[in-house]
Design an enzyme around this catalytic site. Structure first.
Site, PDB file in Angstrom:
ATOM      1  N   ARG A 216       0.802  -1.220   0.000  1.00  0.00           N
ATOM      2  CA  ARG A 216       0.000   0.000   0.000  1.00  0.00           C
ATOM      3  C   ARG A 216       0.842   1.281   0.000  1.00  0.00           C
ATOM      4  O   ARG A 216       0.692   2.115  -0.890  1.00  0.00           O
ATOM      5  CB  ARG A 216      -0.935   0.026   1.214  1.00  0.00           C
ATOM      6  CG  ARG A 216      -1.934   1.178   1.174  1.00  0.00           C
ATOM      7  CD  ARG A 216      -2.765   1.265   2.440  1.00  0.00           C
ATOM      8  NE  ARG A 216      -3.450   0.029   2.747  1.00  0.00           N
ATOM      9  CZ  ARG A 216      -4.176  -0.167   3.855  1.00  0.00           C
ATOM     10  NH1 ARG A 216      -4.276   0.806   4.740  1.00  0.00           N
ATOM     11  NH2 ARG A 216      -4.782  -1.303   4.075  1.00  0.00           N
TER      12      ARG A 216
ATOM     13  N   HIS B  29      -7.922  -4.121  -7.531  1.00  0.00           N
ATOM     14  CA  HIS B  29      -7.713  -3.350  -6.301  1.00  0.00           C
ATOM     15  C   HIS B  29      -8.954  -3.445  -5.408  1.00  0.00           C
ATOM     16  O   HIS B  29      -9.893  -2.642  -5.546  1.00  0.00           O
ATOM     17  CB  HIS B  29      -7.429  -1.892  -6.668  1.00  0.00           C
ATOM     18  CG  HIS B  29      -6.745  -1.116  -5.568  1.00  0.00           C
ATOM     19  ND1 HIS B  29      -5.467  -1.391  -5.150  1.00  0.00           N
ATOM     20  CD2 HIS B  29      -7.172  -0.070  -4.807  1.00  0.00           C
ATOM     21  CE1 HIS B  29      -5.118  -0.559  -4.183  1.00  0.00           C
ATOM     22  NE2 HIS B  29      -6.137   0.263  -3.964  1.00  0.00           N
TER      23      HIS B  29
ATOM     24  N   TYR C 100     -18.172  12.559 -13.997  1.00  0.00           N
ATOM     25  CA  TYR C 100     -18.112  13.756 -14.840  1.00  0.00           C
ATOM     26  C   TYR C 100     -16.784  13.903 -15.597  1.00  0.00           C
ATOM     27  O   TYR C 100     -16.715  14.645 -16.561  1.00  0.00           O
ATOM     28  CB  TYR C 100     -18.326  15.019 -13.988  1.00  0.00           C
ATOM     29  CG  TYR C 100     -19.660  15.085 -13.310  1.00  0.00           C
ATOM     30  CD1 TYR C 100     -20.845  15.083 -14.049  1.00  0.00           C
ATOM     31  CD2 TYR C 100     -19.748  15.153 -11.919  1.00  0.00           C
ATOM     32  CE1 TYR C 100     -22.075  15.142 -13.420  1.00  0.00           C
ATOM     33  CE2 TYR C 100     -20.979  15.209 -11.283  1.00  0.00           C
ATOM     34  CZ  TYR C 100     -22.139  15.207 -12.041  1.00  0.00           C
ATOM     35  OH  TYR C 100     -23.355  15.267 -11.422  1.00  0.00           O
TER      36      TYR C 100
END
Length: 862
Positions: A32, A78, A122
């Site tokens: 990570r 993931h 968007y």
């Protein structure tokens, strides 16, 4: 309650907590928070790139909705929240976060003010061109793959990147018990350093630092001091101080501090808000208004100052209390073979080169395997269709076979083919059986065999593999390399800038209103005596250039003010400007009081050299003829707010300050044309706070105009210049030695034609002379053009003046014999410009009978 068939196993909770926490911490460290040293990527960034690679959203394809990309990465590789993937992808697209962004975002991807990006539904994204190089050769078995979280797919454990991503983009992350914070660097510099390492594996870190100079942050700014950079490169840990890039402007009738670049990772909106609070609380006085004028063209924050504020003082307060100055704590920790290690610069380069070497080997092995497979098939083609008889025989076997399997077995038996070759023959289209196609097969076979030979040579030749790494890196540099954005201010640290900044000759000019600049001496071309001159500076109304001094970048400048204070600057710290530039107000460079003014200066060498500062002395002279001598050691400890240099009495003014070596001779001249010469030892050394003693006695309407220090009586000559352009050179011996405090002898016959004496200078034939008048016109000439004449002369005209113009200053400069004469002179009719010298008369009329007035030998202290 225990159910039937179940068994309880007692476990020590301390041991279980230890084991579980270690498992958790190792998961965070490895999977990570820390990047791999080879490709510089954390797992989430690697998965974003691989997910986009799988979707085919390359730099030459159309954009894809961010939600689609995030969903694909989440579903395949993931298993975390969608924000973890989207936030990582957004940062990869921000050009103020990454030095070389890896994602090309379309839509609102946030701002430097901390504005959040638009929702992923968007925005759209695709890979940047540079990311194609990170993913290059991924399909050629160059890296290992591992199962994804549910063992349904494979994902790469590392990228076969051609880009030294860990160096150029850096990274930051907080693991458990450790953290990483790696600075970004310039791609061009990084490639040069890696190539230098490949050429010499024993290269030192200091030698690498000649190529990769310092971190290069995406937001630009200035690295203040070099110690932290050196520590980071040598040890992997260091504190790099960052400052905003600022300049000063005049807006209306106010001074303003303009910020055009801010330190890395600073939130601009928060910085401005915090500054406004400090101004309101009066912790930062002097700011009238703060405006953010940033737009699409770039960043611009304006700090408009109050009328009585000193810009340099306000700027120092901004550096002290706001994010205009921050620090970046470098901590180079990355995963090496799955284990976290602290790395210096050479370690990072070494591991990247080793990774690239392994990728080259595996890529070559893959290409060799594919080439041999293709050659094997081509060999089968040539056996079967190489001749007409063989082709007819093969067609007959295929036509008379009951099924494809029988046909394959027949071909294998008849032509001694492999199973793969026989299948390839069966898969051939009839069009490939023409004579032309057969020639193509033979040509392809020849090319394949050459390629196999080349690939086998690469695998057998290690130096060639490293040469390939260099060539690919240089290609990356040519494609994506750019100029450094972050500047380096070496004066902020302890580094010896002599190794960094060239010690070239420069001309410093200081105007009457206190504007100073540094210009390369080569910008002033040599002209003949009496020349027109060329434009030297753009000055404000009623301003004119008052001082000109030649220096080198490594020297110190000591500025002395009319109030008797002394300030310090290194020459390279003075802003550089073109020949016609106005320069920077000296108040913006040193903390001079608003009602004070620079009146004198001296150049010195290294003030940290104790032997040098104890040998040298500073001699000062005032308008009333007072002279003072103090050891240079008293001025060798620079202070931001300056120190007291000399006590100035009412109606007096400091004229000049000079360095002496203890055996010099001193000459002081007055505006009425008198001059005195006496040994330096006649002036005893006093402390910084003393007034001084009388240097020359003068009449009521007279005043001192300057002083020179003579060290070589035989070779140096005395140059005097009057305000209307007349001057002459005279041997030092023509001025007899007297005691300090006398009236002196006449050095120039002052008439209405010559005007008052304005300057005295000691020169030799090797020196150059810079003359500048009050309208800003300058002329540079060689002293070898001006012959030495007797003290009993009026001199010759040095420069013709028009429209009541007067000479403002002269300065001795070094002559560059290689500089061509300047042909781009100003037009004769231009305002304030002299004309070519045409009246070179020399007046040798005898001086007045009072020339040899008896000197007063008064030694009285004032």
């Amino acid at each position: 309650m225990q159910k039937e068939g179940e068994r309880l196993i007692p476990i020590n909770i301390v041991d279980e907590m230890k084991s579980s926490y270690i498992d958790y911490s190792m998961s965070v460290i490895v999977s990570r928070a820390l990047p791999d040293v080879r490709d510089g990527l954390k797992p989430v960034h690697r998965r974003v790139l691989y997910g986009m690679y799988g979707l085919g959203v390359f730099s030459n394809r159309k954009y894809l909705k961010s939600a689609r990309i995030v969903g694909d990465v989440l579903g395949k590789y993931h298993p975390h929240g969608d924000s973890s993937v989207y936030d990582a992808m957004v940062r990869m697209a921000q050009d103020w976060s990454l030095r070389y962004p890896q994602v090309d975002g379309q839509g609102n991807f946030g701002s430097m003010d901390g504005d959040p990006p638009a929702a992923m539904r968007y925005t759209e994204a695709r890979l940047k061109k540079i990311s194609d190089e990170v993913l290059s050769d991924l399909d050629k078995e160059t890296v290992d793959f591992q199962n994804n979280f549910d063992d349904s797919l494979q994902e790469p454990t590392v990228m076969p990147t051609k880009v030294p991503n860990l160096l150029v983009n850096g990274t930051s992350g907080i693991a458990v018990g450790m953290a990483t914070n790696m600075a970004p660097h310039n791609l061009s510099e990084s490639v040069d350093a890696i190539c230098a390492y490949i050429d010499n594996k024993e290269i030192t870190i200091d030698e690498l630092m000649q190529h990769i100079i310092a971190p290069d942050f995406p937001t630009g700014g200035i690295i203040y001091g070099y110690d932290g950079v050196r520590d980071a490169f040598h040890t992997g840990r260091g504190r790099v101080v960052l400052r905003a890039k600022v300049n000063f402007e005049e807006i209306g009738n106010r001074n303003a501090i303009i910020v055009t670049e801010i330190p890395y990772q600073v939130n601009k909106a928060e910085m401005i808000a915090r500054t406004a609070e400090l101004v309101k609380d009066e912790k930062i006085p002097g700011i009238h208004e703060i405006r953010d004028e940033s737009d699409r063209k770039g960043l611009r924050v304006v700090y408009e100052l109050k009328n009585d504020a000193i810009p340099n003082v306000v700027l120092n307060l901004l550096y002290k209390y706001t994010a205009l100055q921050t620090s970046f704590s470098v901590n180079n920790i990355a995963l090496v073979h799955g284990r976290p290690e602290q790395l210096n610069l050479k370690d990072i380069i070494h591991h990247f080169v080793e990774h690239r070497h392994e990728v080259i080997v595996r890529r070559t092995q893959y290409e060799l395997k594919k080439a041999k497979e293709r050659a094997h098939i081509l060999e089968g083609f040539m056996k079967v269709i190489g001749t007409q008889d063989a082709l007819d025989r093969a067609i007959s076997i295929i036509r008379h076979s009951a099924n494809p399997q029988a046909a394959k077995e027949g071909l294998i038996e008849a032509f001694e083919l492999s199973d793969i070759q026989a299948q390839a023959i069966l898969d051939l289209r009839l069009a490939r059986l023409t004579g032309m196609e057969l020639d193509k097969i033979r040509d392809e076979y020849d090319a394949i065999m050459k390629e196999i030979e080349n690939l086998e040579d690469i695998l057998a030749n290690e130096p060639r593999r490293f040469q390939i790494i260099k060539e690919e890196l240089i290609e990356i540099k040519e494609k994506y390399g750019d100029e450094r954005r972050t500047e380096i201010d070496y004066s902020g640290g302890e580094m010896s800038i002599e190794d960094i900044i060239p010690n070239e000759s420069v001309v410093l000019t200081i105007s009457h209103a206190g504007y100073v600049k540094r210009t390369s001496l080569s910008e002033y071309k040599i002209q003949s005596r009496g020349g027109v001159g060329n434009k030297a500076a753009t000055t404000r109304d009623s301003d004119f250039l008052e001082y000109i001094v030649s220096a080198t970048n490594h020297q110190y400048m000591l500025f002395f003010t009319e109030k008797g204070r002394c300030y310090w600057l290194r020459v390279f710290e003075i802003p550089e400007g073109s020949r016609t530039a106005k320069g920077r107000a000296v108040q913006n460079l040193i903390n001079i009081e608003p009602d004070d003014k620079i009146k004198a200066y001296i150049r010195t060498n290294n003030l940290k050299d104790s032997e040098y500062v104890n040998q040298m002395s500073v001699v000062m002279v005032t308008k009333n003829g007072t002279i003072k001598k103090t050891s240079l050691e008293a001025y060798s400890r620079p202070r931001v707010n300056g120190v007291n240099a000399i006590e100035i009495r009412d109606n007096d003014q400091l004229l000049g300050a000079y360095l002496t070596n203890g055996t010099s001779e001193i000459m002081i001249a007055t505006k009425n044309g008198k001059c005195i010469r006496f040994p330096e030892e006649k002036v005893r050394e006093v402390g910084r706070g003393s007034i001084g003693v009388r240097g020359i006695a003068m009449e009521d309407n007279d005043e001192a105009i300057g002083m020179i220090v003579v060290n070589d009586v035989e070779n140096e000559t005395v140059l005097v210049v009057s305000e209307k352009g007349y001057g002459k050179r005279t041997a030092v011996e023509d001025y007899r030695i007297t005691n300090r405090g006398g009236k002196g002898v006449i050095t120039l016959n002052i008439t209405e034609k010559t005007g008052n004496l304005i300057a005295i200078q000691n020169v030799t034939d090797e020196d150059g002379l810079m003359i500048i008048n009050k309208s800003g016109v300058a002329i540079r000439m060689g002293m070898d053009e001006m012959r030495v004449m007797g003290r009993n002369t009026q001199g010759v005209k040095l420069i013709n003046l028009k429209k009541n113009d007067e000479i403002a200053a002269i300065a001795k400069v070094e002559m560059d014999k290689d500089v061509e004469e300047d042909s781009e002179e100003l037009e004769e009719g231009e305002e304030g410009v002299g004309t070519l010298f045409d009246d070179q008369e020399e007046n040798t009329a005898p001086q007045t009978e009072n020339e040899n007035t008896a000197e007063e030998n008064s030694d009285s202290e004032e």
